[in-house]
Design a protein around this motif. Sequence first.
Motif, PDB file in Angstrom:
ATOM      1  N   UNK A  40     -10.279  57.680  14.291  1.00  0.00           N
ATOM      2  CA  UNK A  40     -10.837  57.651  15.636  1.00  0.00           C
ATOM      3  C   UNK A  40     -11.911  58.732  15.790  1.00  0.00           C
ATOM      4  N   UNK A  41     -12.806  58.507  16.716  1.00  0.00           N
ATOM      5  CA  UNK A  41     -13.849  59.491  16.995  1.00  0.00           C
ATOM      6  C   UNK A  41     -13.901  59.767  18.489  1.00  0.00           C
ATOM      7  N   UNK A  42     -13.823  61.047  18.855  1.00  0.00           N
ATOM      8  CA  UNK A  42     -13.897  61.436  20.255  1.00  0.00           C
ATOM      9  C   UNK A  42     -15.334  61.420  20.747  1.00  0.00           C
ATOM     10  N   UNK A  43     -15.553  60.815  21.923  1.00  0.00           N
ATOM     11  CA  UNK A  43     -16.895  60.690  22.477  1.00  0.00           C
ATOM     12  C   UNK A  43     -16.867  60.978  23.975  1.00  0.00           C
ATOM     13  N   UNK A  44     -18.037  61.121  24.555  1.00  0.00           N
ATOM     14  CA  UNK A  44     -18.147  61.286  26.003  1.00  0.00           C
ATOM     15  C   UNK A  44     -17.854  59.959  26.695  1.00  0.00           C
ATOM     16  N   UNK A  45     -17.560  60.034  27.985  1.00  0.00           N
ATOM     17  CA  UNK A  45     -17.337  58.807  28.743  1.00  0.00           C
ATOM     18  C   UNK A  45     -18.591  57.952  28.784  1.00  0.00           C
ATOM     19  N   UNK A  46     -19.739  58.580  28.879  1.00  0.00           N
ATOM     20  CA  UNK A  46     -20.999  57.834  28.897  1.00  0.00           C
ATOM     21  C   UNK A  46     -21.137  56.999  27.637  1.00  0.00           C
ATOM     22  N   UNK A  47     -20.890  57.597  26.474  1.00  0.00           N
ATOM     23  CA  UNK A  47     -20.994  56.860  25.209  1.00  0.00           C
ATOM     24  C   UNK A  47     -19.902  55.808  25.102  1.00  0.00           C
ATOM     25  N   UNK A  48     -18.699  56.148  25.550  1.00  0.00           N
ATOM     26  CA  UNK A  48     -17.581  55.218  25.452  1.00  0.00           C
ATOM     27  C   UNK A  48     -17.836  53.953  26.265  1.00  0.00           C
ATOM     28  N   UNK A  49     -18.309  54.101  27.489  1.00  0.00           N
ATOM     29  CA  UNK A  49     -18.529  52.939  28.339  1.00  0.00           C
ATOM     30  C   UNK A  49     -19.697  52.093  27.840  1.00  0.00           C
ATOM     31  N   UNK A  50     -20.731  52.740  27.326  1.00  0.00           N
ATOM     32  CA  UNK A  50     -21.844  51.987  26.763  1.00  0.00           C
ATOM     33  C   UNK A  50     -21.373  51.171  25.557  1.00  0.00           C
ATOM     34  N   UNK A  51     -20.549  51.789  24.698  1.00  0.00           N
ATOM     35  CA  UNK A  51     -20.016  51.065  23.540  1.00  0.00           C
ATOM     36  C   UNK A  51     -19.110  49.932  23.986  1.00  0.00           C
ATOM     37  N   UNK A  52     -18.316  50.161  25.046  1.00  0.00           N
ATOM     38  CA  UNK A  52     -17.434  49.118  25.564  1.00  0.00           C
ATOM     39  C   UNK A  52     -18.252  47.908  26.021  1.00  0.00           C
ATOM     40  N   UNK A  90     -21.060  46.968  24.926  1.00  0.00           N
ATOM     41  CA  UNK A  90     -21.663  46.322  23.761  1.00  0.00           C
ATOM     42  C   UNK A  90     -20.626  45.702  22.836  1.00  0.00           C
ATOM     43  N   UNK A  91     -19.340  45.915  23.136  1.00  0.00           N
ATOM     44  CA  UNK A  91     -18.290  45.398  22.283  1.00  0.00           C
ATOM     45  C   UNK A  91     -18.106  46.175  21.001  1.00  0.00           C
ATOM     46  N   UNK A  92     -18.518  47.452  21.014  1.00  0.00           N
ATOM     47  CA  UNK A  92     -18.443  48.261  19.796  1.00  0.00           C
ATOM     48  C   UNK A  92     -17.622  49.533  19.997  1.00  0.00           C
ATOM     49  N   UNK A  93     -16.613  49.481  20.887  1.00  0.00           N
ATOM     50  CA  UNK A  93     -15.841  50.679  21.206  1.00  0.00           C
ATOM     51  C   UNK A  93     -14.624  50.870  20.308  1.00  0.00           C
ATOM     52  N   UNK A  94     -14.403  49.999  19.337  1.00  0.00           N
ATOM     53  CA  UNK A  94     -13.245  50.136  18.455  1.00  0.00           C
ATOM     54  C   UNK A  94     -13.291  51.482  17.736  1.00  0.00           C
ATOM     55  N   UNK A  95     -12.178  52.213  17.799  1.00  0.00           N
ATOM     56  CA  UNK A  95     -12.088  53.499  17.133  1.00  0.00           C
ATOM     57  C   UNK A  95     -12.609  54.666  17.947  1.00  0.00           C
ATOM     58  N   UNK A  96     -13.186  54.408  19.116  1.00  0.00           N
ATOM     59  CA  UNK A  96     -13.700  55.480  19.964  1.00  0.00           C
ATOM     60  C   UNK A  96     -12.658  55.883  21.005  1.00  0.00           C
ATOM     61  N   UNK A  97     -12.576  57.170  21.274  1.00  0.00           N
ATOM     62  CA  UNK A  97     -11.651  57.716  22.270  1.00  0.00           C
ATOM     63  C   UNK A  97     -12.440  58.629  23.193  1.00  0.00           C
ATOM     64  N   UNK A  98     -12.297  58.441  24.497  1.00  0.00           N
ATOM     65  CA  UNK A  98     -12.962  59.320  25.445  1.00  0.00           C
ATOM     66  C   UNK A  98     -12.288  60.684  25.491  1.00  0.00           C
ATOM     67  N   UNK A  99     -13.074  61.750  25.433  1.00  0.00           N
ATOM     68  CA  UNK A  99     -12.569  63.117  25.567  1.00  0.00           C
ATOM     69  C   UNK A  99     -13.155  63.715  26.842  1.00  0.00           C
ATOM     70  N   UNK A 100     -12.295  64.040  27.798  1.00  0.00           N
ATOM     71  CA  UNK A 100     -12.763  64.567  29.074  1.00  0.00           C
ATOM     72  C   UNK A 100     -12.069  65.882  29.381  1.00  0.00           C
ATOM     73  N   UNK A 101     -12.804  66.783  30.034  1.00  0.00           N
ATOM     74  CA  UNK A 101     -12.305  68.123  30.351  1.00  0.00           C
ATOM     75  C   UNK A 101     -12.607  68.414  31.824  1.00  0.00           C
ATOM     76  N   UNK A 102     -11.547  68.521  32.620  1.00  0.00           N
ATOM     77  CA  UNK A 102     -11.689  68.720  34.055  1.00  0.00           C
ATOM     78  C   UNK A 102     -11.846  70.197  34.418  1.00  0.00           C
ATOM     79  N   UNK A 103     -12.532  70.447  35.505  1.00  0.00           N
ATOM     80  CA  UNK A 103     -12.644  71.752  36.176  1.00  0.00           C
ATOM     81  C   UNK A 103     -13.769  72.629  35.643  1.00  0.00           C
ATOM     82  N   UNK A 104     -14.185  72.457  34.401  1.00  0.00           N
ATOM     83  CA  UNK A 104     -15.276  73.262  33.874  1.00  0.00           C
ATOM     84  C   UNK A 104     -14.875  74.684  33.527  1.00  0.00           C
TER      85      UNK A 104
END
Length: 284
Positions: free
Chosen positions: A92-104, A106-120
Motif C-alpha cells: 500500500x502507499x499512503x497519499x493525500x486525500x486530494x490524490x486519493x479522490x482523484x485516483x478513485x 479514475x479507477x486507479x485507487x487500488x493500493x492507495x490509502x489516505x493519510x490525514x492529520x487533524x489539528x496541525x
Amino acid sequence: MAAEPLQGERSAPGELVRLTQQATPDGAADTAAQAGPPDVAHAARPDGTFTGRAPWTLMYHSVDVEPDDPYLVTVSPQRFARQMEWLRRTGRRGVSMRELLLAHERGSAAGLVGLTFDDGYADFPREVLPVLLRHGFNATAYIVAGRMGGHNAWDADGPRKPLLTIAQVRQLASAGVEIGSHSLSHRRMVGLSEEDLALETRRSKELLEAVVDAPVTGFCYPYGALDAAAEAAVGGSGYDYGVGIAHPATPSRWALPRCYVGERDGGLRLRAKRLRHTLRGWRS
C-alpha cells in the motif's frame, strides 16, 4: 516532496490579522458572518453524491512522545514508523486525500490509502514528514486556520501541544503536503447558525489560501461531527470534499469516513480495521 527541513519559529505578532485582511479583497466584510450564509443550493448534491466504496483513509492527530494523552490523539514516533512500514510491506502507499479522490475517480485507487492529520500539530515536520519521504508517501494536514502558531486550547484536560506556525504551513505546502481546513476555531459544527458555519468554512478557507497561495479544497470537521447544515456549508463554501469519521447512511463527497489510528494499532489491528471498513462499504 522535498526533504527541506522546516523551521520552528512562531508566527510574527499580527501576522494572522494581516493575512485575514489580505484574504478579504476590495474592502469586503472583515468577517465571514458578514459574507452571508453558505450557498445551500450549490451544496445539496447531485454532484456531491459519492459512488462506490469510500477509499480507506487513516486519521491521525499528533505523532510524538506523550505520556499524558487522555484524548488518545498521540501516536509515538516508533509506532508511527512501524505503521507506515506495514503499509509499504503490504503493498500500500499512503497519499493525500486530494490524490486519493482523484485516483478513485479514475479507477486507479487500488493500493492507495489516505493519510490525514487533524489539528496541525507542530510535530508533523519533525516526526511525520521524514517517515513519509522515506517511503515515498504523502498526506493531508488539516489546519485550524485561526490557531496557527498557538496551541490546542480545545483540549481542556490534555497537555498543551504547539501547533504549526504560518511559516511551517507554507513550507509543508511547498514540500507537497496537501493543506486542508479544520475550521477557523475548532468549534463543533453541529447546530451552528448559518453565520457561524460560514465563518468556520469560508473564512478558514480564505485565510489558509492566503497562507499557501493556492486553492484549499479539503475540509475536516472538528471532532468528526457534522449535520446536514454543516455538510451544506462545506459544499457551498467551495470545498471539493469533506472528511469526518463515521460512515453515514447516504454517501456524500462532503462526509467521507475515516479510520482512527492510535498507539495500540499494529499490523493485525490495522488489518482488522481495513476489513471492517470494507464490510461497511457504501452502496453505489
